[in-house]
Design a protein around this motif. Structure first.
Motif, short mmCIF file in Angstrom:
data_model
loop_
_atom_site.label_atom_id
_atom_site.label_comp_id
_atom_site.label_asym_id
_atom_site.label_seq_id
_atom_site.Cartn_x
_atom_site.Cartn_y
_atom_site.Cartn_z
N ILE A 9 -9.81 -3.67 -0.63
CA ILE A 9 -8.55 -3.54 0.03
C ILE A 9 -7.38 -4.32 -0.66
CG2 ILE A 9 -7.30 -4.21 2.39
CD1 ILE A 9 -10.05 -3.72 3.80
N GLU A 10 -7.71 -5.44 -1.10
CA GLU A 10 -7.09 -6.68 -1.81
C GLU A 10 -6.40 -5.75 -3.10
OE1 GLU A 10 -5.24 -9.09 -0.57
OE2 GLU A 10 -6.44 -8.98 1.22
N ALA A 11 -7.20 -5.09 -3.89
CA ALA A 11 -6.90 -4.41 -4.92
C ALA A 11 -6.05 -3.20 -4.90
CB ALA A 11 -8.14 -3.77 -5.53
N ALA A 12 -5.88 -2.74 -3.61
CA ALA A 12 -5.41 -1.46 -3.29
C ALA A 12 -4.04 -1.92 -2.66
CB ALA A 12 -6.28 -0.61 -2.02
N LEU A 13 -3.79 -3.02 -2.18
CA LEU A 13 -2.41 -3.52 -1.64
C LEU A 13 -1.76 -3.87 -2.93
CD1 LEU A 13 -3.80 -5.94 1.29
CD2 LEU A 13 -2.03 -3.78 1.33
N ASP A 14 -2.60 -4.45 -4.02
CA ASP A 14 -1.78 -4.86 -5.24
C ASP A 14 -1.11 -3.50 -5.82
OD1 ASP A 14 -2.53 -7.45 -5.02
OD2 ASP A 14 -4.26 -7.38 -6.47
N LEU A 15 -2.00 -2.55 -5.74
CA LEU A 15 -1.42 -1.20 -6.36
C LEU A 15 -0.22 -0.66 -5.54
CD1 LEU A 15 -4.61 1.03 -6.83
CD2 LEU A 15 -2.84 0.22 -8.75
N ALA A 16 -0.35 -0.77 -4.00
CA ALA A 16 0.80 -0.34 -3.17
C ALA A 16 2.08 -1.18 -3.81
CB ALA A 16 0.42 -0.36 -1.85
N ALA A 17 1.74 -2.42 -4.21
CA ALA A 17 2.84 -3.43 -4.14
C ALA A 17 3.71 -3.23 -5.32
CB ALA A 17 2.46 -4.98 -4.11
N GLU A 18 3.10 -2.44 -6.40
CA GLU A 18 3.78 -2.10 -7.39
C GLU A 18 4.81 -1.14 -7.44
OE1 GLU A 18 0.64 -0.73 -10.29
OE2 GLU A 18 -0.39 -2.37 -10.40
N THR A 19 4.70 -0.44 -6.34
CA THR A 19 5.83 0.68 -6.20
C THR A 19 6.41 0.59 -4.91
OG1 THR A 19 3.92 2.17 -5.50
CG2 THR A 19 5.01 2.31 -7.88
N VAL A 20 6.11 -0.23 -3.92
CA VAL A 20 6.54 -0.11 -2.65
C VAL A 20 7.25 -1.77 -2.15
CG1 VAL A 20 6.05 -0.01 -0.09
CG2 VAL A 20 5.18 1.54 -1.98
N PRO A 21 8.38 -1.78 -2.08
CA PRO A 21 8.84 -3.26 -1.74
C PRO A 21 8.19 -3.84 -0.54
CG PRO A 21 10.70 -1.46 -1.45
CD PRO A 21 9.36 -0.81 -1.83
N LEU A 22 7.09 -4.23 -0.48
CA LEU A 22 6.22 -4.62 0.76
C LEU A 22 6.85 -5.87 1.30
CD1 LEU A 22 2.51 -4.27 -0.28
CD2 LEU A 22 3.92 -2.56 1.08
N SER A 23 7.39 -6.73 0.47
CA SER A 23 7.96 -7.96 0.79
C SER A 23 9.30 -7.70 1.65
CB SER A 23 8.08 -9.15 -0.39
OG SER A 23 8.97 -8.26 -1.30
N GLU A 24 9.94 -6.68 1.52
CA GLU A 24 11.29 -6.53 2.08
C GLU A 24 11.23 -6.10 3.42
OE1 GLU A 24 13.80 -3.56 -0.28
OE2 GLU A 24 13.36 -4.82 -1.93
N ALA A 25 9.79 -5.75 3.92
CA ALA A 25 9.78 -5.23 5.43
C ALA A 25 9.86 -6.52 6.47
CB ALA A 25 8.33 -4.75 5.59
N ARG A 26 10.68 -5.76 7.34
CA ARG A 26 11.00 -6.78 8.66
C ARG A 26 10.29 -6.44 9.69
NH1 ARG A 26 11.70 -9.14 4.94
NH2 ARG A 26 13.68 -10.09 4.23
N THR A 27 9.69 -5.15 9.92
CA THR A 27 8.93 -4.41 11.05
C THR A 27 7.67 -3.96 10.47
OG1 THR A 27 10.65 -4.48 12.46
CG2 THR A 27 9.00 -3.05 13.10
N LEU A 28 6.64 -4.21 10.86
CA LEU A 28 5.34 -3.47 10.46
C LEU A 28 5.16 -2.35 11.71
CD1 LEU A 28 3.00 -3.13 8.81
CD2 LEU A 28 1.80 -4.85 10.41
N VAL A 29 5.21 -1.04 11.20
CA VAL A 29 4.63 -0.15 12.16
C VAL A 29 3.46 0.62 11.72
CG1 VAL A 29 5.35 2.06 13.17
CG2 VAL A 29 7.16 0.49 12.64
N GLY A 30 2.49 0.50 12.57
CA GLY A 30 1.03 0.92 12.53
C GLY A 30 0.86 2.23 12.94
N LEU A 31 0.23 3.25 12.18
CA LEU A 31 -0.30 4.51 12.77
C LEU A 31 -1.88 4.80 12.69
CD1 LEU A 31 2.59 6.62 10.97
CD2 LEU A 31 2.78 5.03 13.02
N ALA A 32 -2.01 5.63 13.47
CA ALA A 32 -3.57 6.28 13.49
C ALA A 32 -4.59 5.78 14.00
CB ALA A 32 -3.88 6.73 11.94
N GLY A 33 -5.62 6.31 14.14
CA GLY A 33 -6.83 5.85 15.06
C GLY A 33 -7.06 4.62 15.06
N SER A 34 -7.35 4.06 13.68
CA SER A 34 -7.80 2.52 13.77
C SER A 34 -6.80 1.34 14.35
CB SER A 34 -7.92 2.01 12.24
OG SER A 34 -8.88 2.76 11.63
N VAL A 35 -5.57 1.80 14.13
CA VAL A 35 -4.39 1.05 14.78
C VAL A 35 -4.33 1.15 16.28
CG1 VAL A 35 -2.15 0.27 14.73
CG2 VAL A 35 -3.34 0.93 12.61
#
Length: 313
Positions: free
Chosen positions: A195-221
């Motif tokens: 999971i941490e490795a995948a989050l590193d990948l996501a952070a390369e192209t998505v400005p995760l640190s800019e987010a102010r509200t987290l919206v969670g979708l799908a069955g696990s959430v």
């Protein structure tokens, strides 16, 4: 109003929405919304192929959905397939089966397309709310992949990464063909590392640190939300736009990962098809919250399925 049908076929479930859509007002009125656990992605991470029994479960659900679509008289149908069918060598077999049953060819969309549909479905109805700060980070935790999208009125960045509740469970929490019940520290640590490795990948192209509200979708959430609220049964109305604190998500995740199959199955709001994979799914959510420092997650029942419906309308 346009009557549309949308099908989202993922790694763990296949879902149908038949709705009347009014693009001018942004209103989407549900006529029928349902979900069937088919586990299409069974074994795909290991074999690279869709299993015959998984295909048959999926086709059986398609036959049921075809009847519902006809009954409601939907004018347009769009069928979108995601992670498992992207990864499978024999996806042509899946495409032919769906075409025979529903008369439309499933679109095996990219992770970026999946992310944009999820963002539209989750945020279109949040427009004008002053209690949720922008930009949003929408995370769609599926069976095979998780989509990350940051945006406000438009998408700023999107990325799909191969972490999902089914994939993580099959990769790290299965031994000799059976789910480890409960997993040990080493197995949980292995899931965490992926999971941490995948989050590193996501952070390369998505400005995760800019987010102010987290919206969670799908069955696990949504399942985590139902547990947090101690619901006596799964209740979409109570879950939609509920808020779950970081502390509560951590507590629930730790409990799920340390519980047995019987204990998880006894949770009143737990869908039987999620019993073996909910621990990994909750851990993905918890890890995302820790990475961005989110104090809570806003849970949405509206997601990629609603985004697909809007794309048809």
């Amino acid at each position: 109003m346009t009557r549309v049908a949308a099908i989202d076929c993922g790694t763990n479930s296949i879902r149908l929405l038949v709705a009347d859509a009014d693009p001018e007002t942004g209103e989407l009125v549900d006529l029928d919304r349902r979900m069937t656990i088919v586990r299409l992605g069974q074994g795909v991470d290991r074999t690279g192929r869709l299993a015959p029994e998984a295909l048959e479960r999926t086709f059986a659900a398609c036959r049921e959905y075809a009847g519902i679509i006809k009954e409601h008289g939907a004018e347009r149908l769009r069928f979108v397939a995601t992670s498992a069918s992207r990864d499978a060598e024999n996806r042509d077999e899946f495409v032919r089966g769906v075409l025979d049953i529903l008369g439309v060819e499933p679109e095996v969309i990219s992770g970026d397309q999946e992310a944009e549909f999820s963002f539209t479905g989750a945020t279109r109805e949040l427009t004008g709310r002053d209690d949720l700060a922008k930009p949003y980070l929408v995370v769609d935790i599926g069976g095979g992949s998780t989509e990350f999208v940051v945006g406000d009125d438009q998408v700023r960045g999107a990325r799909s990464v191969d972490i999902g509740c089914v994939r993580m469970t099959e990769r790290h929490l299965v031994r000799d063909g059976a789910v480890i019940d409960p997993p040990g520290d080493a197995e949980i640590a292995a899931v965490r590392a992926d999971i941490e490795a995948a989050l590193d990948l996501a952070a390369e192209t998505v400005p995760l640190s800019e987010a102010r509200t987290l919206v969670g979708l799908a069955g696990s959430v949504t399942t985590v939300s139902s547990i947090a609220q101690n619901l006596p049964a799964y209740d979409s109305a109570a879950i939609h736009h509920s808020r779950v604190s970081y502390d509560r998500v951590r507590e629930i995740t730790e409990t799920l990962l340390r519980s047995t199959h019987a204990e998880r199955a006894a949770i009143p709001s737990m869908h039987p098809g999620r019993v073996d994979v909910i621990g990994a799914g909750a851990l993905v959510l918890l890890s995302i919250m820790e990475r961005i420092g989110a104090s809570e997650v806003v849970v949405s029942e509206h997601d990629i399925l609603d985004g697909i419906a809007w794309s048809v309308a």
